[in-house]
Design an enzyme around this catalytic site. Sequence first.
Site, PDB file in Angstrom:
ATOM      1  N   GLU A   1       2.842  -4.630  -8.878  1.00  9.66           N
ATOM      2  CA  GLU A   1       3.122  -4.709  -7.442  1.00  9.66           C
ATOM      3  C   GLU A   1       3.578  -6.135  -7.126  1.00  9.66           C
ATOM      4  O   GLU A   1       2.839  -6.949  -6.599  1.00  9.66           O
ATOM      5  CB  GLU A   1       1.886  -4.376  -6.596  1.00  9.66           C
ATOM      6  CG  GLU A   1       2.225  -4.266  -5.118  1.00  9.66           C
ATOM      7  CD  GLU A   1       1.125  -4.736  -4.184  1.00  9.66           C
ATOM      8  OE1 GLU A   1       0.146  -5.334  -4.630  1.00  9.66           O
ATOM      9  OE2 GLU A   1       1.262  -4.504  -2.977  1.00  9.66           O
TER      10      GLU A   1
ATOM     11  N   ASP B   1      -2.187  -3.911  -9.014  1.00  8.89           N
ATOM     12  CA  ASP B   1      -2.286  -4.284  -7.604  1.00  8.89           C
ATOM     13  C   ASP B   1      -2.250  -5.797  -7.437  1.00  8.89           C
ATOM     14  O   ASP B   1      -2.891  -6.530  -8.194  1.00  8.89           O
ATOM     15  CB  ASP B   1      -3.605  -3.732  -7.054  1.00  8.89           C
ATOM     16  CG  ASP B   1      -3.797  -4.027  -5.595  1.00  8.89           C
ATOM     17  OD1 ASP B   1      -3.068  -3.442  -4.790  1.00  8.89           O
ATOM     18  OD2 ASP B   1      -4.682  -4.840  -5.261  1.00  8.89           O
TER      19      ASP B   1
ATOM     20  N   ASP C   1      -4.055   3.043 -10.424  1.00  6.99           N
ATOM     21  CA  ASP C   1      -3.973   1.714  -9.837  1.00  6.99           C
ATOM     22  C   ASP C   1      -4.991   0.827 -10.535  1.00  6.99           C
ATOM     23  O   ASP C   1      -6.106   1.268 -10.827  1.00  6.99           O
ATOM     24  CB  ASP C   1      -4.310   1.809  -8.343  1.00  6.99           C
ATOM     25  CG  ASP C   1      -3.339   1.034  -7.485  1.00  6.99           C
ATOM     26  OD1 ASP C   1      -3.245  -0.190  -7.674  1.00  6.99           O
ATOM     27  OD2 ASP C   1      -2.695   1.661  -6.621  1.00  6.99           O
TER      28      ASP C   1
ATOM     29  N   HIS D   1       2.229   2.882   0.667  1.00  6.52           N
ATOM     30  CA  HIS D   1       1.122   2.974   1.619  1.00  6.52           C
ATOM     31  C   HIS D   1       0.891   1.687   2.405  1.00  6.52           C
ATOM     32  O   HIS D   1      -0.056   1.602   3.175  1.00  6.52           O
ATOM     33  CB  HIS D   1      -0.151   3.334   0.852  1.00  6.52           C
ATOM     34  CG  HIS D   1      -0.547   2.239  -0.092  1.00  6.52           C
ATOM     35  ND1 HIS D   1       0.208   1.903  -1.202  1.00  6.52           N
ATOM     36  CD2 HIS D   1      -1.572   1.368  -0.086  1.00  6.52           C
ATOM     37  CE1 HIS D   1      -0.333   0.878  -1.822  1.00  6.52           C
ATOM     38  NE2 HIS D   1      -1.425   0.533  -1.165  1.00  6.52           N
ATOM     39  N   ASP D   2       1.713   0.676   2.167  1.00 10.60           N
ATOM     40  CA  ASP D   2       1.589  -0.586   2.909  1.00 10.60           C
ATOM     41  C   ASP D   2       2.766  -0.824   3.849  1.00 10.60           C
ATOM     42  O   ASP D   2       2.762  -1.802   4.597  1.00 10.60           O
ATOM     43  CB  ASP D   2       1.546  -1.778   1.937  1.00 10.60           C
ATOM     44  CG  ASP D   2       0.322  -1.775   1.032  1.00 10.60           C
ATOM     45  OD1 ASP D   2      -0.751  -1.313   1.468  1.00 10.60           O
ATOM     46  OD2 ASP D   2       0.443  -2.246  -0.116  1.00 10.60           O
TER      47      ASP D   2
END
Length: 567
Positions: free
Chosen positions: A279, A199, A98, A336-337
């Site tokens: 992302e 990210d 990331d 994960h969000d």
Amino acid sequence: MSREWWRDAVLYQIYPRSFADSNGDGVGDLPGIIDRLDYLQDLGVDGIWLSPHYPSPQVDVGYDVADYTGVEPEYGTLDDFRTLLAEAHRRRIRVLIDLVVNHSSDRHPWFVESRSSRNNPRRDWYVWHPGRNGGPPNNWLSTFGGPAWTRDDGTGEWYYHFFFAEQPDLNWHNPEVRAAMYDAVRFWLDMGVDGFRLDAIGTVFEDPTLADHDSPLGEADLLRMRLEGPAGRPHDDKRIAAAFLRLFGRQIDQPGVHEVFRELRGVIDEYDDRLLLGETSRIEYQGTGDDELHLVFNFPLLGTDRLTPEWIRANQRLRLGSLPGDAWPCNTLGNHDTPRMTGRFGDGEHDAALAKVHTALVLTLKGTPVLYNGDEVGMTDFLLQDPALFRDGISTWAYRTAIALLGMAPGDAAAGAARLGRDKCRTPMQWAPAPNAGFTPPGAVPWLPVNPNFADGVNVADQERDPGSLLEFTRRVLTTRRRLRPLVAGEYREADGGAADHIAYVRSFDGEEVLVALNTTAASVAARVAVSRQLTVALSSHRAPGERLHPQEVRLAPFEVLVATVG
Ligand code: GLC
Ligand code: CA
């Protein structure tokens, strides 16, 4: 030129803190991941993406980076990372990490220096402004709640943060910031990392005029919208999306991002075969098709809690129709969000069957699939009851604010905050029907509670023994995918005549065709698929491989997944 590896790859996201704890401190770590590489190899994935592994105060579980070229001590050492890389590569598994460029941690030495005085050489590395009438410079909000500005008492100025106050935004207009970040990028590329998941990339610039947003909405409205909105990303619903754009439009997707991407791509292209996965759902960030990001996520697919055939078809038409050049798509069912796909896209009654349908979907649509750890065994959201256990600051903010500004009763506020926050999809990986689900040794206390449904078969070890399990099904689809080239590299064409109860499409490559038909209902349905030759079953949730079918006489069993070669 040969086809790039990432077009053919199946990627798997690992959330390091929750994946596997090797030393019993309740926190997942790199040696834990290394121990599980055989599992990932058997599963059949081609690459992993690690959520941040950098030193971090963990305010945002690693998305607050305090050192871009180190390893979080709780997770291990740089040597552990090198071992992970070597062991993954030995198994032909690529490794993406990331890259959090929008902001650092407020504990990063860069920010510590920057805040130390108004004329520190690093002052301009972050976004500082004087206040207005004793308050913040403007009325912008943080997407995580509260004002987007925090006053620094030492120097009397305000710094900008799109996310938590502990995540000050870096100033990407400053060439020194860019150079420092590109150095970090080269550090990992030199080590052999195969690429980056970028990210929050749309937020690196804000409107330089700092003009107020003209939305009548404030923090309480923001919370209300989020509590009401679909469980996923806040901008999923069209009405809410428009309201969010008015609120945050000056803080996201500003001009200048393309230039950053082209620069970053230049750095990446100094090396062979590396990948930039953003992302973002914005296809325009793929540039001409080969000068900005290689891949962006098809998040709009998740903009619903019902993956109906109409929804999927419309999504595919729009996405595939707007790709520039020979840019390639990238599909996912969650991360994960977001809420977990099992449950979220279920109907409450046939969630297990639907999880197979959706797994087959993401693995057979055109594009690079990205799986989220635990989804392969059907892990579901786990809502924490007790606010004292919340680890996600979004939940803490929502709980506090729901009581203070919306006047909600504590119990309701806690329930809403648990649903809204992201702890629910970050609980420890369920490896076995053992204490702590095998995530951490018995007696240890995991950093987030384990979902008790590990004891009901939602775990790796039980599912490895059960040929009918989601895990074994996922393996079979991955095996089939590797065997049938059209499923990986083929074009996509609709083949269901717009049916409401099932979706069917053909993937074609080099004269070969593969049909995928998915029954999304609990009834058996007649599918007249638009192919002219005989079908041979390659994989089905309901029938044996090798069975021959006439394309005009396919009757799909309830929730059947059918993959068949044509001709
Ligand atoms: C991304 C991450 C999310 C994080 C945010 C701020 O959206 O996926 O987990 O909180 O960026 O870094
Ligand atoms: Ca550990």
